[in-house]
Write an enzyme that holds these catalytic residues in place. Structure first.
Site, PDB file in Angstrom:
ATOM      1  N   SER A 192       0.858  -1.185   0.000  1.00  0.00           N
ATOM      2  CA  SER A 192       0.000   0.000   0.000  1.00  0.00           C
ATOM      3  C   SER A 192       0.892   1.231   0.000  1.00  0.00           C
ATOM      4  O   SER A 192       2.121   1.123   0.039  1.00  0.00           O
ATOM      5  CB  SER A 192      -0.890   0.010   1.239  1.00  0.00           C
ATOM      6  OG  SER A 192      -0.113   0.360   2.373  1.00  0.00           O
ATOM      7  N   LYS A 193       0.249   2.389  -0.012  1.00  0.00           N
ATOM      8  CA  LYS A 193       1.002   3.656  -0.061  1.00  0.00           C
ATOM      9  C   LYS A 193       1.983   3.789   1.098  1.00  0.00           C
ATOM     10  O   LYS A 193       2.991   4.477   0.984  1.00  0.00           O
ATOM     11  CB  LYS A 193       0.032   4.830  -0.050  1.00  0.00           C
ATOM     12  CG  LYS A 193      -0.785   4.895  -1.325  1.00  0.00           C
ATOM     13  CD  LYS A 193      -0.932   6.331  -1.818  1.00  0.00           C
ATOM     14  CE  LYS A 193      -1.572   6.377  -3.185  1.00  0.00           C
ATOM     15  NZ  LYS A 193      -2.987   5.942  -3.150  1.00  0.00           N
TER      16      LYS A 193
END
Ligand code: GLU
Length: 484
Positions: free
Chosen positions: A248-249
């Site tokens: 994820s980010k």
């Protein structure tokens, strides 16, 4: 080995709600490789039915990302939202054949039912009450315009398939609720649209992330109800960060375009992506896209989650940088040099051969094209700045350094020809004369020439810089140290 009867047709089906992220790109790549190795077609379908979240910019970004990676697609792009009439028609067909039924339960009623049923641990499953409505009642509700959804009637039995990655997967149908296929506003639910499109696009293999495994039994049931042969399925592993959590980010850049901006070569990016869930066998890692099309097989797809390690990507990029011919690399680096105001395009074109040699020199030590640009500056700039760590380490004693650089300048000025073997002879003689090791000459000299303590071999640097600029650099460094 998987044997294809007729040329396979695969697709990449992104939802245009953001950039092309690494997971999507990886899925696209596997589909592309499958098509290209088997002489099949790789199709693109933009799943833009979520009007609120889909944007044209996102669609454009996905196309650009695929193009940058070199993943070309066949036939015209299919836009899912344009297939509405076909999706509705397919749902109506199932209604007509009795594979589906109308459900008039309102969301509030369903919530009630859920509440009443989930007393224990058992999860709620629609009890089919609308399927049992007497015919007159159903006709009455239809006539009075009461809104309804269309639900698929899940048959008894088990739904199973031979997944190309996970082998046999089976789901007892009793665990699957009579799911909605058409909403009350007559728009299709995700699984309905996907199956309808995959049938009309004549897809023979659906390869996608294994987060879709739970959709697959529903989709297989829809194929059967629509009288179509289900395709084969391959569910590829999720991508995790190095901490083992889903990528994820939080893990840093996840958009392919970010890596493009960070100086990663497309060939390194596709190579890195390919190894996220696939291996050609043996310990082979560095491959071009073309080589991958010769090596790719669904047999090499792995079940276990893949780990996205940015350090490995950098390493991979270094490998590709050192292998790519200067003539191919130069067009990528040129705009960066121009943008950094290090050189003009005209200047590079004028000294083309020299420029290619410089590209070959700089690529060896670089991990990214940005590294190359940073290292290129001393070969062009009138003035350079000196990296403080490098000067602290290599120019410790000002007087000694000035003596050394002055000596080097004198000897280099006298060279009959600007050739590495002459340079070496001259600088070794200087070291001998000063009673120091040759390395003790090279390092201060390197900092004087490039401003940095890391560079290609010192003679290569001198040669690439050319006599005039190299001698100027030495004078500048001497003046700089004196002025301190
Ligand atoms: N739009 C879906 C996704 O991005 C596609 C799933 C599929 O390939 O069927 O996850």
């Amino acid at each position: 080995m998987t044997h294809e009867v007729s040329p396979p047709r695969v697709r990449f089906a992104p939802s245009p709600t953001g950039f092309l992220h690494v997971g999507g790109a990886r899925t696209a790549l596997f589909n592309w490789l499958f098509a290209r190795t088997n002489g099949g077609a790789f199709l693109l379908r933009v799943e833009d039915t979520d009007k609120a979240r889909s944007t044209d910019e996102s669609t454009a970004a996905i196309f650009e990302g695929l193009e940058w990676l070199g993943l070309d697609w066949d036939e015209e792009v299919v836009y899912q939202a344009k297939g509405l009439a076909q999706h509705q028609n397919d749902a109506e067909r199932m209604l007509a054949s009795g594979a589906a039924y109308r459900c008039f339960c309102t969301p509030a009623e369903l919530a009630e039912q859920r509440k009443a049923l989930t007393v224990g641990k058992e999860s709620f499953k629609y009890d089919r009450r609308c399927d049992r409505l007497p015919e007159e009642e159903r006709a009455q509700r239809l006539k009075s315009g009461i809104p309804f959804v269309i639900r698929f009637r899940v048959p008894d039995g088990t739904t199973e398939w031979d997944d190309l990655v996970h082998d046999r997967i089976s789901f007892p149908n009793k665990d699957i609720e009579d799911f909605v296929i058409l909403r009350s506003d007559a728009t299709p639910i995700y699984n309905m649209a996907v199956v309808s499109d995959d049938i009309s696009m004549r897809i023979t293999l659906v390869m996608r992330g294994d987060d879709h495994i739970s959709n697959t039994p529903k989709q297989i049931l829809l194929y059967r109800a629509l009288g179509a042969e289900p395709p084969r399925f391959a569910h590829v592993p999720m991508i995790h960060g190095t901490d083992g959590k889903k990528l994820s980010k939080r893990h840093g850049a996840t958009a392919v375009a970010d890596y493009q901006n960070e100086g990663i070569l497309p060939s390194a990016m596709v190579n890195f992506l390919a190894l996220l869930g696939w291996s050609p066998g043996g310990d082979r890692e560095v491959m071009t896209l073309r080589e991958m099309t010769e090596l790719f097989s669904a047999n090499g797809l792995q079940k276990k989650a893949a780990v996205f390690d940015p350090k490995k990507l950098e390493w991979m990029n270094g490998q590709h940088l050192s292998r790519i011919p200067a003539a191919e690399l130069a067009p990528l680096v040129t705009p960066m040099l121009v943008q950094a105001e290090i050189a003009s395009e005209a200047e590079l074109a004028e000294r083309h051969e020299w420029y290619l040699a410089l590209v070959d020199l700089l690529k060896i030590r670089a991990r990214t094209t940005h590294d190359m640009v940073r290292q290129a500056r001393p070969y062009f700039a009138a003035n350079i700045s000196y990296d403080p760590d490098s000067t602290a380490k290599s120019w410790k004693d000002a007087e000694e350094t000035v003596a050394l650089l002055t000596g080097a300048r004198e000897r280099l000025t006298q060279l009959a020809e600007w050739r590495p073997n002459y340079m070496e002879e001259a600088l070794r003689a200087l070291a001998d004369g000063m009673g120091i090791a040759a390395g003790k000459v090279f390092q201060p000299l390197r900092v004087a020439l490039t401003g940095m303590s890391v560079s290609p071999g010192i003679f290569e640097v001198l040669e690439a810089m050319g006599r005039d600029l190299a001698l100027t650099r030495l004078t500048q460094a001497i003046d700089h140290i004196r002025a301190r």
